[in-house]
Design an enzyme around this catalytic site. Structure first.
Site, PDB file in Angstrom:
ATOM      1  CE1 TYR A 113      -4.348  -1.352   0.583  1.00 44.88           C
ATOM      2  CE2 TYR A 113      -3.085  -3.001   1.798  1.00 44.88           C
ATOM      3  CZ  TYR A 113      -4.262  -2.605   1.180  1.00 44.88           C
ATOM      4  OH  TYR A 113      -5.335  -3.459   1.163  1.00 44.88           O
ATOM      5  NE  ARG A 162      -6.696 -10.292   4.466  1.00 49.91           N
ATOM      6  CZ  ARG A 162      -7.770  -9.686   3.952  1.00 49.91           C
ATOM      7  NH1 ARG A 162      -7.817  -8.379   3.919  1.00 49.91           N
ATOM      8  NH2 ARG A 162      -8.788 -10.374   3.489  1.00 49.91           N
ATOM      9  CG  HIS A 165      -7.985  -7.582  -0.208  1.00 49.44           C
ATOM     10  ND1 HIS A 165      -6.829  -8.195   0.235  1.00 49.44           N
ATOM     11  CD2 HIS A 165      -8.042  -6.397   0.456  1.00 49.44           C
ATOM     12  CE1 HIS A 165      -6.233  -7.431   1.122  1.00 49.44           C
ATOM     13  NE2 HIS A 165      -6.937  -6.321   1.278  1.00 49.44           N
TER      14      HIS A 165
HETATM   15 FE   FE2 Z   1      -6.276  -4.692   2.420  1.00 46.28          FE
END
Ligand code: FE2
Length: 245
Positions: A113, A162, A165
């Site tokens: 991110y 993760r 997504h």
């Molecule tokens: Fe996320």
């Protein structure tokens, strides 16, 4: 492991199907242990403003906001697999919700991110912010062009990753139609291992958060296409899936 109140003691909203929406407390997802309320929630009476009040204005959407492959460009195009994500936003009756504000945020193709708290040792893409937004049209349809996000590790448990997504926030016609959730990709082996996704009790409900590959959305020589429809109210409401990751 101290987990505080039981979920059955916290639920106050009879309108939510708790087989479809994840519980406040889901111990395999460690953050819920500290995040879940310790006391019974206090229901707020619904006022007319809940049903009629304005949500967001429509005058601040810029032309490139729906194209994440272009809205963060500085020195070139972002790296990764270009994708189109589109779908319909519908109400309880299946009617289209027009002028709904859809906001998305996601990791880049390397699973990083653009955020100071993300310490994953993967490269930041200088040409990709991972954020976008748009309004649904008169048919309730939204459409984004973006980069397929990468998987990323998190510290929930040993070797936790993760699944790729995209986070979605949907502001429907009023605050009762606000929805925050995540969209996943079909065929991902990480889904079965993800405590966040598996926090939704019902298997069919979990499936509703997985986009469908759509060859009619795919653009020749340009981009693969996925469809992800969203229902903002009623029994068929798209499951909530909030997280801090
Ligand atoms: Fe996320």
């Amino acid at each position: 492991m101290k987990v505080g109140k039981k979920n059955s003691e916290l639920r106050t909203s009879p309108s939510l199907d708790w087989m479809v929406h994840p519980p406040y407390l889901h111990p395999p997802y460690l953050s819920t242990i500290t995040r879940a309320p310790n006391r019974r929630l206090i229901p707020l009476p619904q006022s007319l403003a809940n049903h009629t009040g304005p949500v967001f204005g429509t005058g601040h959407i810029n032309p490139l906001d729906d194209d994440l492959t272009r809205n963060g460009v500085h020195s070139g195009e972002p790296l990764g697999e270009r994708i189109i994500v589109t779908g319909s936003v519908m109400d309880e009756a299946g009617d289209p919700v027009s002028n709904a504000l859809i906001e998305i945020w996601q990791a880049n193709s390397a699973g990083r991110y653009t955020h100071h708290s993300d310490k994953h040792e993967a490269p930041i893409d200088p040409n990709f912010t991972g954020t976008g937004r748009c309004l649904t049209n008169n048919q309730g349809v939204y459409r984004f062009t973006t980069i397929r996000p990468g998987a990323y590790p998190w510290q929930n448990h040993q070797n936790a990753w993760r699944p790729p997504h995209i986070h979605f926030s949907v502001c429907g016609r009023n605050f009762l139609e606000r929805l925050v959730t995540q969209m996943y990709f079909p065929g991902d082996p990480l889904l079965a291992l993800d405590p966040i996704h598996n926090g939704i009790p019902d298997k069919q409900a979990r499936q509703r958060l997985i986009a469908t590959y759509d060859h009619d959305v795919t653009q020749p020589d340009w981009s693969l296409g996925y469809r992800f429809d969203i229902i903002v109210a009623g029994a068929g409401r798209t499951p909530f899936e909030k997280d801090g990751r």
